[in-house]
Design a protein around this motif. Structure first.
Motif, PDB file in Angstrom:
ATOM      1  N   UNK A 278       0.817  -1.213   0.000  1.00 33.80           N
ATOM      2  CA  UNK A 278       0.000   0.000   0.000  1.00 33.80           C
ATOM      3  C   UNK A 278       0.849   1.259   0.000  1.00 33.80           C
ATOM      4  N   UNK A 279       1.939   1.238   0.771  1.00 31.85           N
ATOM      5  CA  UNK A 279       2.849   2.389   0.797  1.00 31.85           C
ATOM      6  C   UNK A 279       3.475   2.634  -0.569  1.00 31.85           C
ATOM      7  N   UNK A 280       3.882   1.555  -1.239  1.00 31.14           N
ATOM      8  CA  UNK A 280       4.510   1.694  -2.547  1.00 31.14           C
ATOM      9  C   UNK A 280       3.528   2.258  -3.573  1.00 31.14           C
ATOM     10  N   UNK A 281       2.274   1.802  -3.507  1.00 30.94           N
ATOM     11  CA  UNK A 281       1.263   2.307  -4.439  1.00 30.94           C
ATOM     12  C   UNK A 281       1.031   3.800  -4.225  1.00 30.94           C
ATOM     13  N   UNK A 282       0.948   4.205  -2.956  1.00 32.30           N
ATOM     14  CA  UNK A 282       0.773   5.622  -2.642  1.00 32.30           C
ATOM     15  C   UNK A 282       1.978   6.433  -3.106  1.00 32.30           C
ATOM     16  N   UNK A 283       3.167   5.891  -2.888  1.00 28.40           N
ATOM     17  CA  UNK A 283       4.396   6.582  -3.264  1.00 28.40           C
ATOM     18  C   UNK A 283       4.504   6.723  -4.775  1.00 28.40           C
ATOM     19  N   UNK A 284       4.117   5.677  -5.506  1.00 30.24           N
ATOM     20  CA  UNK A 284       4.165   5.734  -6.965  1.00 30.24           C
ATOM     21  C   UNK A 284       3.219   6.806  -7.495  1.00 30.24           C
ATOM     22  N   UNK A 285       2.029   6.884  -6.883  1.00 28.08           N
ATOM     23  CA  UNK A 285       1.047   7.878  -7.318  1.00 28.08           C
ATOM     24  C   UNK A 285       1.509   9.303  -7.006  1.00 28.08           C
ATOM     25  N   UNK A 286       2.268   9.466  -5.929  1.00 25.00           N
ATOM     26  CA  UNK A 286       2.701  10.801  -5.508  1.00 25.00           C
ATOM     27  C   UNK A 286       3.976  11.258  -6.203  1.00 25.00           C
ATOM     28  N   UNK A 287       4.758  10.311  -6.713  1.00 24.28           N
ATOM     29  CA  UNK A 287       6.037  10.652  -7.335  1.00 24.28           C
ATOM     30  C   UNK A 287       5.833  11.079  -8.787  1.00 24.28           C
ATOM     31  N   UNK A 288       6.661  12.009  -9.253  1.00 21.07           N
ATOM     32  CA  UNK A 288       6.523  12.544 -10.611  1.00 21.07           C
ATOM     33  C   UNK A 288       7.697  12.202 -11.516  1.00 21.07           C
ATOM     34  N   UNK A 289       8.741  11.627 -10.957  1.00 22.62           N
ATOM     35  CA  UNK A 289       9.850  11.165 -11.776  1.00 22.62           C
ATOM     36  C   UNK A 289       9.598   9.720 -12.177  1.00 22.62           C
ATOM     37  N   UNK A 290       9.656   9.430 -13.459  1.00 25.88           N
ATOM     38  CA  UNK A 290       9.261   8.109 -13.949  1.00 25.88           C
ATOM     39  C   UNK A 290      10.152   6.991 -13.419  1.00 25.88           C
ATOM     40  N   UNK A 291      11.433   7.272 -13.150  1.00 23.59           N
ATOM     41  CA  UNK A 291      12.298   6.216 -12.626  1.00 23.59           C
ATOM     42  C   UNK A 291      11.838   5.768 -11.247  1.00 23.59           C
ATOM     43  N   UNK A 292      11.343   6.712 -10.437  1.00 23.27           N
ATOM     44  CA  UNK A 292      10.835   6.366  -9.113  1.00 23.27           C
ATOM     45  C   UNK A 292       9.562   5.540  -9.220  1.00 23.27           C
ATOM     46  N   UNK A 293       8.677   5.956 -10.117  1.00 26.41           N
ATOM     47  CA  UNK A 293       7.410   5.231 -10.309  1.00 26.41           C
ATOM     48  C   UNK A 293       7.679   3.793 -10.730  1.00 26.41           C
ATOM     49  N   UNK A 294       8.582   3.615 -11.683  1.00 30.57           N
ATOM     50  CA  UNK A 294       8.910   2.269 -12.159  1.00 30.57           C
ATOM     51  C   UNK A 294       9.535   1.431 -11.052  1.00 30.57           C
TER      52      UNK A 294
END
Length: 338
Positions: A278-294
């Motif tokens: 759940x934390x990772x999903x929230x973090x991916x949604x909040x992050x704007x750099x594509x490398x972090x999302x991936x």
């Protein structure tokens, strides 16, 4: 004004069922903490948390009885050995409680949003408030002892601006340098680093004390995954000249005598895995750099596969309690035809 008292909805049943399992597990863990704690400044925090779980179990037991709903099995005195030698240091116990209070606040927030009946909403809103109080009390003691790990500092912004290029979203480029991390991205990298520190220590302690070879292997795999993820988050911060979180003295002893049943330890790691996903999903949604999302997406998949393998172990040993479910209408119809 007419007061309606309808039966519990499926969402409300699910929330109470989940809460009962979590609180019964917490009561076992916190009872063991109380039996082994040495620092008298930390003891009141553990006692507060223990009393909170115990009171919740009493209230939920009455509600299940009043609603004529089967009481979950959960965890009991048979799942904890209060006479087991000390496994965790005092700082670890305090850090653990602060971490689990954060998990609890997120859970209660979700339970409130899924509830409709007035008494149910009141129960979960009170739970949210008391869990917030626990987080406040535990972090105050962490701060007073110099054990609280603060998130990194950044310069105060002196002006506001809009994003003026699509390059802002790009995490990879052969021709230009990655943009610096923003405050939102730093906060999530920091938070996920801390949760993996706790997860690494906890899984190691479970591997160290479990007599089951398969569980030892699975727990050590969890330790390795946590350390791998922690390094990825730390590297992302360090590469941007931002200090990664440095763990305080949150360690375990050399004891190999299990204070908890294998069933409880497996459930606990499943709970942490779910919270981490759940934390990772929230973090991916909040992050704007594509490398972090991936990164968050691929790490979430790794945690999901790990959790699935853990679930297989629990099912094989008949440790996974089945959630309340609706009836199989097709099966009922076929049974009637016979």
């Amino acid at each position: 004004m007419t007061v309606h008292h309808p039966q519990l909805t499926s969402s409300e049943i699910a929330c109470f069922w989940t809460s009962y399992l979590n609180d019964s597990m917490s009561q076992c863990v916190l009872g063991y903490f109380l039996a082994t704690i040495e620092d008298e400044d930390i003891r009141p925090i553990i006692q507060f948390a223990y009393n909170l779980s115990s009171t919740n179990i009493e209230k939920m037991t009455r509600l299940f009885q009043e609603e004529a709903i089967a009481l979950p099995i959960g965890f009991t005195e048979s799942d904890v050995n209060l006479n087991a030698p000390r496994l965790y240091t005092d700082p670890f116990m305090l850090s653990y409680i602060a971490h689990m209070a954060k998990v609890g606040m997120l859970a209660y927030g979700g339970f409130v949003s899924m509830s409709a009946r007035k008494d149910v909403k009141k129960y979960f809103m009170e739970g949210l408030q008391k869990t917030s109080d626990l987080f406040d009390k535990s972090t105050d003691v962490l701060l007073s002892k110099g054990l609280f790990i603060r998130s990194p500092y950044i310069p105060y912004p002196t002006k506001t601006d809009y994003v003026d290029s699509k390059k802002y979203l790009s995490g990879y480029s052969l021709f230009s340098k990655q943009r610096p991390l923003n405050a939102v991205e730093i906060s999530h990298l920091y938070m996920n680093g801390l949760t993996n520190q706790i997860g690494s220590k906890l899984s190691l302690s479970f591997a160290q004390t479990s007599p089951n070879k398969n569980i030892q292997k699975w727990m050590l795999r969890g330790r390795d995954i946590s350390q791998k993820h922690l390094k990825i988050f730390a590297d992302a911060l360090n590469n941007n000249n931002v200090q990664a979180p440095v763990s305080a003295d949150v360690s375990i002893t050399d004891s190999t005598i299990p204070p908890f049943s294998d069933k409880l330890m497996m459930f606990h790691m499943a709970l942490l895995s779910a919270a981490g996903t759940g934390n990772y999903a929230t973090s991916a949604a909040a992050s704007q750099r594509t490398d972090l999302v991936l990164n968050y997406e691929r790490l979430s998949l790794e945690v999901a596969i790990y959790a699935k393998d853990g679930a297989d172990i629990m099912i094989k040993n008949e440790w996974m309690e089945q959630p309340p479910t609706t009836s199989d209408k097709d099966k009922l119809a076929k049974k009637k035809e016979k």
